[in-house]
Motif scaffolding. Structure first.
Motif, PDB file in Angstrom:
ATOM      1  N   SER A 177      -1.343   8.170  -4.677  1.00 17.40           N
ATOM      2  CA  SER A 177      -2.559   9.544  -4.605  1.00 17.40           C
ATOM      3  C   SER A 177      -1.189  11.044  -3.865  1.00 17.40           C
ATOM      4  N   SER A 188       0.958  -1.348   0.264  1.00 20.47           N
ATOM      5  CA  SER A 188      -0.526  -0.110   0.037  1.00 20.47           C
ATOM      6  C   SER A 188       1.055   1.404   0.156  1.00 20.47           C
ATOM      7  N   GLY A 189       2.185   0.964   0.936  1.00 19.58           N
ATOM      8  CA  GLY A 189       2.788   1.837   0.077  1.00 19.58           C
ATOM      9  C   GLY A 189       3.424   2.091  -0.956  1.00 19.58           C
ATOM     10  N   TYR A 244       1.024   2.814  -3.460  1.00 18.79           N
ATOM     11  CA  TYR A 244       0.009   3.373  -3.713  1.00 18.79           C
ATOM     12  C   TYR A 244      -0.297   4.793  -2.726  1.00 18.79           C
ATOM     13  N   LEU A 245       0.367   4.892  -1.411  1.00 15.82           N
ATOM     14  CA  LEU A 245       0.204   6.149  -1.069  1.00 15.82           C
ATOM     15  C   LEU A 245       0.925   7.199  -1.841  1.00 15.82           C
ATOM     16  N   SER A 283      -8.108   9.196  -0.391  1.00 13.38           N
ATOM     17  CA  SER A 283      -7.450   8.181  -1.103  1.00 13.38           C
ATOM     18  C   SER A 283      -6.490   7.523  -0.138  1.00 13.38           C
ATOM     19  N   VAL A 284      -6.645   7.737   1.120  1.00 13.28           N
ATOM     20  CA  VAL A 284      -5.630   6.581   2.065  1.00 13.28           C
ATOM     21  C   VAL A 284      -6.269   5.278   2.079  1.00 13.28           C
ATOM     22  N   SER A 332      -6.037   4.077  -0.743  1.00 14.06           N
ATOM     23  CA  SER A 332      -4.523   2.798  -1.356  1.00 14.06           C
ATOM     24  C   SER A 332      -5.002   1.599  -0.246  1.00 14.06           C
ATOM     25  N   LEU A 333      -5.460   1.117   0.724  1.00 16.53           N
ATOM     26  CA  LEU A 333      -5.033   0.376   1.911  1.00 16.53           C
ATOM     27  C   LEU A 333      -6.143  -0.831   0.922  1.00 16.53           C
TER      28      LEU A 333
END
Length: 299
Positions: A88, A81-82, A84-85, A228-229, A232-233
């Protein structure tokens, strides 16, 4: 009867107080039936060893939750997920930049608005298939790079780092337009008199952004960061279609789907879903505390 008008008035007030609840009755019933009841069932299944098929299920207590936090292969997918964070953050900055530029008078701005918003209209499955061919060996990306004399010979989806960066890049392309529309609507809701006063005072575009636009759209920025967060998760569509979770691209949601439908561990998958829900709620709560939603007074 002297009390009759008073009773009729009280009866009318009672019906007026009850009317909003009558309108809410059907939406609340649908919300409970299709949202809260399934969540309650999911929580109940998370304490069992149900396989999703058998009519029998056995209570296992907190065994599923202990397995999630003690098995490294189950929880380490959160590190994916990092990527995608980071994506974001890129898409929020890009969307805010384009929204600010296109909120002023720019040639062909309606055309650019359509170009930016178009990717958000495409189905996620279709996007996955399009970029699957885009990143394949000798595909569109390699062809375009070859036109400029760049021959990498690199398998874009062949290693964990490049694959996750490529998938995160797809999410930037897909969601920048949606954030752009949110920011643009918030910017255009700011009274035009403020811009006119700032221009009369000699304020530059950067000063207008810093002292007018940024404070005025703070609630929308906060909402976008939260979405967004949480997004991302809970990434699912694009990595599931493009790689199926292979090459170190498996996300928590794709793993949960495999546990439920491929390995028939619905109880464990339900526990994973509950953990994800709690993490998203905790992250949202922390964000709301760190960045309170205070409306700025620009006047």
């Amino acid at each position: 009867m002297p009390g009759a008008p008073g009773q009729a008035r009280r009866r009318g007030q009672g019906w007026r107080a009850l009317t909003p609840w009558l309108f809410l009755l059907v939406p609340l019933a649908l919300l409970i039936t299709f949202t809260y009841a399934p969540i309650a069932d999911m929580v109940a299944y998370s304490f069992t060893d149900w396989d999703g098929v058998s009519p029998e299920l056995h209570y296992t207590g907190g065994h599923n939750y202990a397995e999630i936090f003690t098995r490294q292969d189950l929880f380490e997918v959160f590190f994916v997920s990092g990527y995608y964070l980071a994506a974001s953050a890129v898409q929020i900055v890009a969307a805010l930049y384009f929204a600010t530029i296109l909120s002023f008078k720019v040639r062909f701005r309606n055309f650019f608005k359509g170009v930016l918003f178009f990717p958000s209209l495409i189905n996620g499955v279709a996007i996955g298939f399009v970029f699957l061919y885009f990143f394949q060996d000798g595909g569109t990306l390699d062809t375009v790079l070859g036109l400029f004399g760049v021959h990498t010979g690199h398998a874009w989806l062949g290693t964990p780092v490049s694959a996750n960066i490529s998938l995160a890049g797809v999410s930037v392309w897909r969601y920048t337009g949606l954030n752009f529309v949110l920011f643009l609507g918030a910017i255009q809701s700011i009274p035009g008199e403020l811009y006119e006063a700032a221009e009369l005072d000699g304020a530059s575009r950067w000063q207008q952004f810093r002292y007018i636009i940024a404070p005025g759209i703070k609630p929308v920025v906060t909402l976008t960061v939260i979405l967004s967060v949480s997004g991302s998760l809970s990434v699912f569509e694009v990595p599931y279609i493009m790689t199926g979770g292979a090459t170190g691209t498996e996300t928590f949601v794709t793993q949960t789907v495999k546990l439920a439908f491929q390995y028939n561990k619905t109880g464990l998958a339900s526990a994973a879903a509950v953990v994800l829900l709690l993490i998203v709620l905790a992250v949202t709560w922390v964000q709301r505390r760190l960045v309170p939603d205070d409306r700025a007074d620009l006047v």
